[in-house]
Design a protein around this motif. Structure first.
Motif, short mmCIF file in Angstrom:
data_model
loop_
_atom_site.label_atom_id
_atom_site.label_comp_id
_atom_site.label_asym_id
_atom_site.label_seq_id
_atom_site.Cartn_x
_atom_site.Cartn_y
_atom_site.Cartn_z
N CYS A 1 39.31 53.80 44.76
CA CYS A 1 39.24 52.30 44.61
C CYS A 1 40.67 51.72 44.84
O CYS A 1 40.61 50.69 45.03
CB CYS A 1 39.08 52.16 43.03
N GLU B 1 40.26 49.84 48.07
CA GLU B 1 39.15 48.76 47.92
C GLU B 1 38.36 48.82 48.98
O GLU B 1 37.75 47.75 49.90
CB GLU B 1 39.79 47.28 47.55
N TYR C 1 35.08 50.51 44.28
CA TYR C 1 35.53 49.14 44.31
C TYR C 1 35.52 48.87 45.89
O TYR C 1 36.21 49.61 46.57
CB TYR C 1 36.74 48.50 43.81
N ARG D 1 36.17 45.42 48.46
CA ARG D 1 36.64 44.39 48.45
C ARG D 1 35.78 43.28 49.15
O ARG D 1 35.47 42.13 48.61
CB ARG D 1 38.07 44.03 48.99
N ARG E 1 39.11 47.60 40.25
CA ARG E 1 39.96 47.75 41.36
C ARG E 1 40.97 48.62 41.29
O ARG E 1 41.29 49.23 40.10
CB ARG E 1 40.81 46.40 41.28
N ASP F 1 37.60 42.24 38.67
CA ASP F 1 37.55 40.60 39.39
C ASP F 1 36.92 39.54 38.46
O ASP F 1 36.23 39.99 37.85
CB ASP F 1 37.25 40.49 40.89
#
Length: 537
Positions: free
Chosen positions: A65, A68, A361, A363, A398, A404
Motif C-alpha cells: 500500500c 499507492e 490502496y 491513488r 493508505r 481517505d
C-alpha cells in the motif's frame, strides 16, 4: 488477492492428479477432535455467531500500500514496461538496485490509529474485523518467530497484527486474520528476472541477492532469500508475468515448493494462530494453503479447530475460509467467493470477499472517484444475506495507515443506513426464496473462484427477502416510485398481519390477493439506497 483472472476448472482437476504431496515435517499441532484429513474436518459446524454476523470489514493492508499503486505491486514492479515497473524506477530506482525490500523499508505506517479505524468500522455495522497477517510479498506483520522479515524488525517496526487485535478486542469485535504468503515461492519469481532492453539489460533484479551483499546496508544481517524465497528453479513460462494464473494450484509447470519452504510456512501460521487466537482465519488459496502440493493446510486446519475448541470450553467457535471448494470440502470450512456471489440460496453458510476499490490502496481510484458507493455495498450485502451469505468488505488503507476522506464518507453513509435498517440484516436467515424481480431470472453463475460481481444491475424492481422468526424483511433494491407487488406473498402462500417501513412512521397501505401482495406507493421514502418493509407474518 487475485484480480480479474480466473482459474479454469481444468487446472483444479489437474492439480489433484499431477502434484506430488510434500509431507510437512515440523510439529503435529494441538491434539483434539480434529485430525488433518477431509473425513475428520467434515465434523465441522459453522458457529451461530458467524451466521448472525453477516457483515465484516477488512484492512487488507501491508507494504504494497505504500506506493499507492494498487494490488500485486511487488510482483508487477519486476515486469519491465508495466506501469508499476515504470513508477518504481522513477520513485525508488531500478529493481536490480532497489527491489521490493526498499518498499518495505519506506513503509512507516506513521498515521496508523487502529482504535479509531476499528471503532469507525463497528459504527458502520461491522460485526467482525479482519486484518492481513501477510501477503504474497512474504512480510509477516507481527513479531514472527519464523520469518526474520517482519514488521517489528523492518519497515514500520510495529507489531501490526497485535495493534489490530487490541483494537478489535476493545471494540468487542471477533478478530480475523488473512494469510496469503503461501504463494511467495512462485509469486516472487519475477524478482529473478532482468530487463531485456535498455542500459541495464541482462542485469539481474534483486530476487537472488544474498545475505553477504548486505554489509553496510540498512538490511545488514538479514537474508533477502527469507523474503523473496527464490532459491529454486523457475516455473515453466515464468517469463510471462501472467503465467501464475494457470499455476495457482501448483500444477501446469509450477515449481514445486520444497519441504523446507512448506515447513516454514506451517510454523509461521501456527505461531500466528497460537499467539493471537483468531476467531476467523482466511487463506487466499484454492482450498487450503499449498494444497495439494503439501499437507500443511490440512494440518493447520486441524490445529486451528482443536485449539479454538480447547479455548472455548469444548465448543468450536472458529471460522476457517477456503476458496474453490467442492461440495464435500464446503462441509469442512466456509466457502469464500471472491468478488461475486452464487445465484441461489446456499444450504451452508458462505462468504463473499470484496473491496470498494483495489485490494491494495491505489491513488488513482481515489482521484478518479471509482470507489463502490455505499449503495453499491448495501445492495450487494442484502443480496448476499438473502442467499445465506456474509460479506467481508475491504476498505483500502493508505501506506501511512490512514483511510481517505472518500472512504470515510462511504462508511458514514453505510453507518446511517445500518442504524435504521440493520435489523433486516443481522441475526436473520434466508426465506423460502431469496428474491423477486428482473435480476432473479438472469443467469450469472460464479466462475471457479467467483468474479461475477456487478454483472447484473439491481433496481427498485428487484426485491430480496430474509427472515427472523415470524418477521419477513422485503428489501426493495432502490427507492420505489410506484406501488410494489410481491407474488410470493399471495393469499394461500402466506398470511400477512402487518407491514411497516423501517425508518418511517408512515402508515403502509396494502392488499393481499391470490396474485400476490400489493403495497401502495409510499408518500415518502426514508432513504435513497434500499427501502426495507418489515412484514409480520
Amino acid at each position: 488477492m487475485r484480480r480479474g483472472q480466473i482459474i479454469s476448472i481444468a487446472f483444479v482437476v489437474l492439480a489433484l492428479q499431477q502434484v506430488t504431496l510434500v509431507q510437512a515435517q515440523q510439529g503435529t499441532g494441538t491434539a483434539g477432535k480434529f485430525e488433518p484429513t477431509w473425513q475428520s474436518l467434515k465434523e465441522y459446524q459453522v458457529p451461530e455467531w458467524f451466521r448472525n454476523a453477516k457483515f465484516g470489514i477488512w484492512a487488507h493492508w501491508g507494504p504494497q500500500c505504500q506506493p499507492e499503486q494498487g494490488d500485486w505491486y511487488g510482483r508487477y514492479m519486476y515486469h519491465e514496461g508495466s506501469e508499476q515497473y515504470k513508477w518504481h524506477v522513477a520513485n525508488y530506482g531500478h529493481p536490480s538496485k532497489a527491489g521490493f525490500k526498499e518498499v518495505i523499508n519506506d513503509w512507516k505506517a506513521q498515521n496508523w490509529d487502529p482504535e479509531k479505524l476499528v471503532a469507525l468500522y463497528k459504527r458502520a455495522g461491522a460485526q467482525y474485523f479482519f486484518a492481513m497477517a501477510n501477503h504474497h510479498d512474504n512480510l509477516d506483520l507481527w513479531d514472527s518467530k519464523y520469518q526474520p522479515w517482519n514488521s517489528v524488525r523492518v519497515g514500520p517496526k510495529k507489531d501490526i497484527v497485535a495493534g489490530w487485535a487490541r483494537a478489535a478486542k476493545n471494540n468487542n469485535l471477533p478478530f480475523g486474520l488473512s494469510v496469503h504468503a503461501s504463494h511467495a515461492w512462485t509469486w516472487f519469481e519475477t524478482s529473478q528476472g532482468s530487463d531485456k532492453n535498455g542500459p541495464l539489460a541482462g542485469v539481474p533484479y534483486d530476487g537472488n541477492i544474498t545475505k553477504n551483499e548486505g554489509t553496510g546496508t540498512w538490511w545488514e544481517g538479514l537474508d533477502p532469500q527469507d523474503l523473496y524465497a527464490q532459491r529454486h528453479t523457475l516455473s515453466k513460462g515464468s517469463e510471462d508475468v501472467y503465467s501464475l494464473w494457470g499455476q495457482w494450484n501448483w500444477d501446469n509447470g509450477a515449481s514445486t515448493p520444497s519441504a523446507e519452504y512448506c515447513d516454514k510456512f506451517y510454523n509461521r501460521v501456527i505461531d500466528l494462530v497460537d499467539r493471537f487466537h483468531p476467531d476467523l482465519l482466511y487463506f487466499d488459496d484454492s482450498v487450503l494453503p499449498l494444497y495439494p502440493a503439501s499437507d500443511v493446510g490440512l494440518k493447520i486446519a486441524a490445529h486451528y479447530y482443536n485449539q479454538n475448541q480447547a479455548t472455548h470450553q469444548g465448543k468450536l467457535e472458529a471460522v476457517l475460509f477456503g476458496k474453490v471448494l467442492n461440495e464435500e470440502q464446503k462441509k469442512c470450512m466456509v466457502w469464500d467467493v471472491e468478488r461475486g456471489a452464487p445465484e441461489q440460496i446456499q444450504p451452508l453458510a458462505w462468504q463473499t470477499c470484496t473491496c470498494i476499490g483495489d485490494w491494495h490502496y491505489k491513488r488513482s481510484i481515489y482521484e478518479q472517484g471509482q470507489y463502490k458507493s455505499a449503495k453499491d455495498v448495501i445492495l450487494m450485502l442484502v443480496d448476499i444475506v438473502s442467499k445465506n451469505g456474509n460479506l467481508l468488505l475491504n476498505i483500502p488503507v493508505r501506506g501511512d495507515g490512514s483511510i481517505d476522506d472518500k472512504e470515510v464518507a462511504i462508511l458514514e453513509d453505510i453507518a446511517a443506513w445500518m442504524k435504521v435498517n440493520g435489523e433486516s440484516i443481522f441475526d436473520t436467515r434466508p426465506w423460502k426464496t431469496f428474491g423477486e424481480g428482473p435480476s432473479v431470472n438472469v443467469s450469472n453463475p460464479v466462475n471457479v473462484q467467483g468474479f461475477n460481481e456487478g454483472k447484473i444491475r439491481l433496481t427498485s424492481d428487484d426485491i430480496r427477502f430474509n427472515s427472523k422468526g415470524n418477521v419477513l424483511y422485503a428489501t426493495v433494491m432502490g427507492t420505489p416510485a410506484e406501488s410494489i407487488s410481491i407474488k410470493s406473498l399471495g393469499k394461500g402462500k402466506a398470511v400477512v398481519k402487518r407491514i411497516e417501513v423501517l425508518g418511517s412512521k408512515e402508515k403502509v397501505l396494502w392488499k393481499q390477493s391470490s396474485n400476490g401482495l400489493v403495497i401502495e406507493k409510499l408518500k415518502s421514502v426514508p432513504n435513497n439506497i434500499a427501502v426495507v418493509f418489515k412484514i409480520q407474518m
